[in-house]
Write a protein that holds these residues in place. Structure first.
Motif, PDB file in Angstrom:
ATOM      1  N   ALA A  20      37.972 -35.180 -10.069  1.00  0.00           N
ATOM      2  CA  ALA A  20      38.580 -35.749  -8.858  1.00  0.00           C
ATOM      3  C   ALA A  20      37.698 -36.834  -8.245  1.00  0.00           C
ATOM      4  N   CYS A  21      36.403 -36.588  -8.149  1.00  0.00           N
ATOM      5  CA  CYS A  21      35.519 -37.566  -7.511  1.00  0.00           C
ATOM      6  C   CYS A  21      35.390 -38.836  -8.340  1.00  0.00           C
ATOM      7  N   ASP A  25      45.962 -42.530  -9.803  1.00  0.00           N
ATOM      8  CA  ASP A  25      46.632 -43.321 -10.838  1.00  0.00           C
ATOM      9  C   ASP A  25      45.674 -44.133 -11.705  1.00  0.00           C
ATOM     10  N   GLY A  26      44.381 -43.876 -11.592  1.00  0.00           N
ATOM     11  CA  GLY A  26      43.413 -44.627 -12.399  1.00  0.00           C
ATOM     12  C   GLY A  26      43.104 -43.903 -13.700  1.00  0.00           C
ATOM     13  N   GLY A  51      35.794 -43.964 -12.420  1.00  0.00           N
ATOM     14  CA  GLY A  51      35.121 -44.208 -11.144  1.00  0.00           C
ATOM     15  C   GLY A  51      35.967 -44.974 -10.150  1.00  0.00           C
ATOM     16  N   GLY A  52      35.331 -45.369  -9.033  1.00  0.00           N
ATOM     17  CA  GLY A  52      35.992 -46.187  -8.027  1.00  0.00           C
ATOM     18  C   GLY A  52      36.424 -45.435  -6.789  1.00  0.00           C
TER      19      GLY A  52
END
Ligand code: HEC
Ligand code: HEC
Length: 275
Positions: free
Chosen positions: A34-35, A40-41, A46-47
């Motif tokens: 999750a982190c 939707d990535g 990351g990000g």
């Protein structure tokens, strides 16, 4: 010959998915997804943004991409990052990456996590730099790391308690949200899992000690294990906000036996008196 290999591979993968100590299982139990993923990535690219009192942080790409991810990292570098918050170039990570919890992880579990991550698809997504106040720099984290030795209280005795504690503290990092912090962002061990109204994104985080009124003292063990599996509360309501994510990505993937061990451990810790 080919045929035989296929059978061997099948058997091996069947064994791998069944174990509670294989890389994928540890990955779920430790809640890395999750982190390190934006909505939707691409998984683990990351990000995700974390707004904290210490600045705005962006989780990095931890896919095995050689340039943008951790593809060139050795196993030792990975374990140093995960357990001690030290980057391959020696810099200290900010504890928004919950290595203060992961430092309790066994080295061979961390190694299995490394093997698992190195076999995920590589994604060419560059990291976003953090947005930090002028006074905050990573070298300030070094003394903080040294000072951090926040051992959780009361080492439990038997195998179920030990397993439950490992799942709660080392892998599940439940205290990163459920334990309140002092002014320096260090978890207040005198209020272990006692809840806070200053969660990572400002939300209310309940007390999960067996306190009778504020905590989980009135919950039946079965209800707690069921909540960790499905997110459903005894009154039919569902877990919201960050806890829904924890259940989706992490506790719902565990074996029933492991969820029960977590519950046994949670119910065994000393409920704190009212502040
Ligand atoms: C609460 C959110 C959160 C969780 C959970 C989390 N991370 Fe991170 N992670 C971060 C952030 C934010 C950073 C950046 C820290 C910094 O730059 O100081 C980071 C940094 C890292 C890095 C360093 C990458 C680099 O390019 O330097 C690695 C490796 C990593 N995490 C792996 C993991 C693994 C494996 C897990 C699960 C066991 C995990 N993380 C769980 C938020 C998280
Ligand atoms: C990212 C932050 C975060 C983490 C990590 C986290 N929780 Fe939670 N937890 C929450 C929030 C927020 C709530 C309140 C959910 C709601 O409002 O429905 C909650 C609620 C709960 C509840 C319900 C309590 C009640 O009285 O309703 C239990 C039980 C619980 N968490 C256990 C755990 C366990 C066990 C772990 C570790 C595996 C864990 N949590 C990890 C944020 C977190």
């Amino acid at each position: 010959m080919k045929h035989r290999c296929a059978i061997v591979v099948l058997l091996l993968s069947a064994c791998a998915t069944a174990g509670t100590d294989d890389g994928e299982y540890i990955f779920h139990a430790a809640g890395c997804l999750a982190c390190h993923t934006v909505e939707d990535g691409e998984p683990l690219a990351g990000g995700r943004r974390f707004e904290t009192p210490f600045g705005i942080f962006y989780a990095p790409n931890i896919t095995p991409h050689a340039q943008h991810g951790i593809g060139r990292w050795t196993r030792e570098q990975f374990i140093a990052a995960l357990k001690h918050g030290v980057a391959p170039d020696g810099r200290a990570y900010f504890p928004v990456f919950p290595y203060p919890s992961y430092r309790l992880m066994h080295d061979d579990d961390a190694g299995k996590l490394y093997d698992y991550l190195m076999n995920r698809p590589a994604v060419a997504e560059p990291n976003r730099p953090h947005e930090l106040p002028w006074w905050l720099s990573d070298w300030m984290i070094k003394p903080w790391q040294w000072w951090l030795q926040d051992e959780p209280p009361a080492p439990p005795g038997d195998a179920t308690l030990t397993r439950g504690r490992y799942l709660v503290d080392a892998l599940g990092h439940c205290g990163e949200c459920h334990t309140p912090r002092d002014w320096a962002g260090v978890k207040d061990r005198t209020r272990y899992l006692g809840g806070t109204n200053e969660g990572p994104e400002g939300e209310n985080i309940p007390n999960i000690t067996p306190h009778r009124d504020d905590g989980i003292g009135k919950w039946r063990a079965d209800d707690l294990a069921y909540y960790l599996e499905t997110g459903e509360l005894p009154d039919g309501d569902y877990a919201g906000s960050l806890m829904a994510e924890v259940i989706d990505n992490s506790t719902s993937h565990l074996t029933q036996q492991d969820r029960e061990a977590m519950v046994v451990y949670l119910r065994s810790i000393e409920a704190l008196p009212d502040p």
